[in-house]
Design a protein around this motif. Structure first.
Motif, short mmCIF file in Angstrom:
data_model
loop_
_atom_site.label_atom_id
_atom_site.label_comp_id
_atom_site.label_asym_id
_atom_site.label_seq_id
_atom_site.Cartn_x
_atom_site.Cartn_y
_atom_site.Cartn_z
N MET A 164 0.79 -1.10 0.02
CA MET A 164 0.00 -0.04 0.23
C MET A 164 0.89 1.13 -0.14
N LEU A 165 1.92 1.40 0.55
CA LEU A 165 2.83 2.35 0.85
C LEU A 165 3.25 2.76 -0.74
N ALA A 166 3.73 1.54 -1.17
CA ALA A 166 4.58 1.79 -2.43
C ALA A 166 3.72 2.39 -3.62
N ALA A 167 2.40 1.67 -3.41
CA ALA A 167 1.27 2.15 -4.49
C ALA A 167 1.13 3.70 -4.39
N TYR A 168 1.23 4.27 -3.37
CA TYR A 168 0.62 5.62 -2.95
C TYR A 168 1.30 6.55 -3.88
N PRO A 169 2.75 6.74 -3.93
CA PRO A 169 3.19 7.70 -4.68
C PRO A 169 3.23 7.54 -6.32
N VAL A 170 2.95 5.95 -6.66
CA VAL A 170 2.38 5.64 -7.99
C VAL A 170 1.10 6.19 -8.40
N ALA A 171 0.09 5.90 -7.52
CA ALA A 171 -1.22 6.37 -7.92
C ALA A 171 -1.36 8.06 -7.75
N ALA A 172 -0.40 8.77 -6.75
CA ALA A 172 -0.51 10.20 -6.80
C ALA A 172 -0.06 10.58 -7.84
N TRP A 173 0.95 10.36 -8.40
CA TRP A 173 1.38 10.48 -9.74
C TRP A 173 0.33 10.42 -11.21
N ALA A 174 -0.03 9.10 -11.09
CA ALA A 174 -1.03 8.87 -12.09
C ALA A 174 -2.28 9.67 -12.00
N ASN A 175 -2.69 9.96 -10.87
CA ASN A 175 -3.94 10.93 -10.88
C ASN A 175 -3.81 12.42 -10.37
N SER A 176 -2.15 12.78 -10.74
CA SER A 176 -1.78 14.29 -10.79
C SER A 176 -2.25 14.85 -9.36
N LEU A 177 -1.99 14.14 -8.27
CA LEU A 177 -2.23 14.83 -7.29
C LEU A 177 -1.10 15.76 -6.65
N PRO A 178 -1.61 16.96 -6.35
CA PRO A 178 -0.39 18.00 -5.96
C PRO A 178 0.68 17.40 -5.13
N PRO A 179 1.86 17.67 -5.40
CA PRO A 179 3.12 17.11 -4.52
C PRO A 179 3.19 17.39 -3.37
N ALA A 180 2.68 18.71 -2.67
CA ALA A 180 2.77 18.94 -1.52
C ALA A 180 1.81 17.94 -0.69
N ILE A 181 0.38 17.69 -1.22
CA ILE A 181 -0.42 16.86 -0.57
C ILE A 181 -0.04 15.42 -0.64
N ALA A 182 0.55 15.01 -1.83
CA ALA A 182 0.99 13.69 -1.82
C ALA A 182 2.17 13.21 -0.94
N VAL A 183 3.18 14.28 -0.48
CA VAL A 183 4.19 14.12 0.07
C VAL A 183 3.89 14.13 1.52
N TYR A 184 2.67 14.99 2.09
CA TYR A 184 2.12 15.04 3.35
C TYR A 184 1.40 13.66 3.55
N CYS A 185 0.63 13.26 2.81
CA CYS A 185 -0.12 12.08 2.88
C CYS A 185 0.61 10.89 3.07
N LEU A 186 1.90 10.79 2.24
CA LEU A 186 2.77 9.67 2.31
C LEU A 186 3.60 9.58 3.54
N PHE A 187 3.66 10.83 4.07
CA PHE A 187 4.51 10.84 5.26
C PHE A 187 3.59 10.30 6.43
N ALA A 188 2.43 10.74 6.55
CA ALA A 188 1.59 10.31 7.44
C ALA A 188 1.43 8.66 7.25
N LEU A 189 1.16 8.22 6.24
CA LEU A 189 1.04 6.71 6.03
C LEU A 189 2.42 6.17 6.51
N ALA A 190 3.45 6.60 6.10
CA ALA A 190 4.81 6.13 6.49
C ALA A 190 4.94 6.05 8.23
N CYS A 191 4.47 7.07 8.91
CA CYS A 191 4.49 7.10 10.27
C CYS A 191 3.42 6.25 10.82
#
Length: 397
Positions: A164-191
């Motif tokens: 799930m953690l590895a899929a998040y940046p791939v899906a965020a890039w594919a869905n054009s999620l703003p980088p700030a939101i993507a990094v923030y959510c990825l950090f929260a998921l990693a924590c």
């Protein structure tokens, strides 16, 4: 719990594992299987409730998304929910019955959990920008759910969460999620993975430690402290289990009673500490001879030992009795006070219940005892077989 005469509590697999540690959360295969069988039996009902809660939570989020947040019915969110996630939950729920849990549920959830997680990632990153961060909170819930609620091992839960953690940046890039939101959510998921993973590891380690301690307590309670063989009460319980099984399957059972010749004279001559050591060495020799998986050896009382050989016919029982006599002779323990030999010897009485015979376990033990006394009367240092019609001499050393 099944016990074997070949295992000394101080050197059992559980004791060695406890001394060596298990930081990687893994035991040797026999102990690992026993741990998970015990763990799964204790947790199946809780896991069934957890899977039902997963279904209720997933359906609740459907209502919240569409009626509270006003999201339209659309793909990929609703397609993933109703085409992937809810079917996974329903299948896993159906597999949490007692008959299917270990055989079907556990393999299914190891595949279903990461698929569910990837689906949640796609839904979160495909949400409209103002709601993308809000939807990521569901990923944190999923991470904790995988680690603690689904009956997965720490390693299996970690694999599901890493997918799930590895899929998040791939899906965020594919869905054009703003980088700030993507990094923030990825950090929260990693924590979430860091914290929940640490807790899951500690919990499984504690469960494994408790399992080993319970197993060791059971072994200590069921084994004789001097010889490491089964004690009398444990032998009685094992004898009932073996007898009941042999009665159902119509297989033979052999009982061998072994007595150290002139043991009182040995104690008087060499002292009780030497007598204790003699008993330990004779017991070890017996364990070496009776090495089949289902054979058991116990201290029957004083200097008398007993072996039970499930499935053994007369020929095998007789050969084992001879081997016991020879193995003790081979120890070469000096016994100057013995009128039989210059070294420690044993007498062995053997009795066999043939397949289909109608007799009780007590009667079989009495027959072995009769054969033992006959062996003593005929000069000791020998094995005698008690037959249906006669008592035959089997070996003399």
């Amino acid at each position: 719990m099944a016990h074997t005469g070949s295992q000394i509590p101080a050197d059992s697999l559980a004791a060695r594992t406890l001394r060596g540690g298990f930081g990687r959360l893994g035991f040797e295969p026999p102990l690992e299987r026993e741990f998970w069988a015990s763990h799964n039996a204790a947790n199946r009902s809780r896991v069934r409730v957890a899977v039902f809660l997963a279904l209720a939570t997933t359906l609740s989020f459907v209502l919240l998304d569409h009626w509270l947040l006003g999201q339209p019915w659309q793909a990929p969110q609703d397609l993933i929910r109703f085409g992937v996630q809810i079917p996974i939950i329903l299948v896993c729920l159906a597999l949490t019955t007692e008959q299917r849990y270990e055989r079907a549920y556990l393999p299914a959830i190891k595949i279903g959990a990461p698929l569910f997680g990837v689906g949640s990632v796609i839904m979160a990153t495909a949400a409209p920008e103002p709601q993308a961060a809000l939807m990521a909170t569901r990923l944190v819930l999923a991470a904790f759910f995988f680690y603690f609620m689904l009956g997965l091992s720490f390693h299996a839960a970690l694999r599901a969460n890493l997918v799930m953690l590895a899929a998040y940046p791939v899906a965020a890039w594919a869905n054009s999620l703003p980088p700030a939101i993507a990094v923030y959510c990825l950090f929260a998921l990693a924590c979430a993975n860091l914290f929940a993973g640490a807790g899951s590891y500690a919990l499984e380690h504690a469960n494994r430690l408790a399992f080993l301690e319970r197993k060791l307590l059971a072994e200590v309670a069921s084994h004789d402290g001097l010889t490491g063989l089964l004690n009398r009460s444990a032998f009685d319980a094992e004898m009932r289990r073996i007898w009941d099984g042999a009665t159902r399957t119509h297989e033979p059972v052999a009982v061998l009673l072994l007595d150290i010749d002139h043991f009182k004279a040995y104690n008087d001559r060499y002292g009780h500490p030497a007598g204790d050591q003699c008993l330990r060495e004779v017991a070890a020799a017996c364990r070496q001879v009776t090495r089949r998986a289902r054979d058991i050896v116990a201290r029957y009382g004083g200097e008398e030992l007993v072996a039970v050989l499930p499935g053994a016919d007369r020929a095998h029982a007789l050969a084992t009795g001879r081997a016991l006599v020879d193995a003790v002779c081979a120890l070469g323990l000096p016994h100057a006070a013995s009128p039989t030999a210059a070294h420690v010897t044993v007498s062995v009485g053997v009795a066999v219940r043939d397949a289909g015979d109608e007799m009780s376990a007590e009667a079989l033990i009495r027959s072995a005892d009769d054969a033992l006394y006959a062996a003593k009367a005929q000069g000791r240092n020998r094995c005698l077989l008690h037959g249906a019609r006669e008592t035959q001499m089997a070996a003399a050393s």
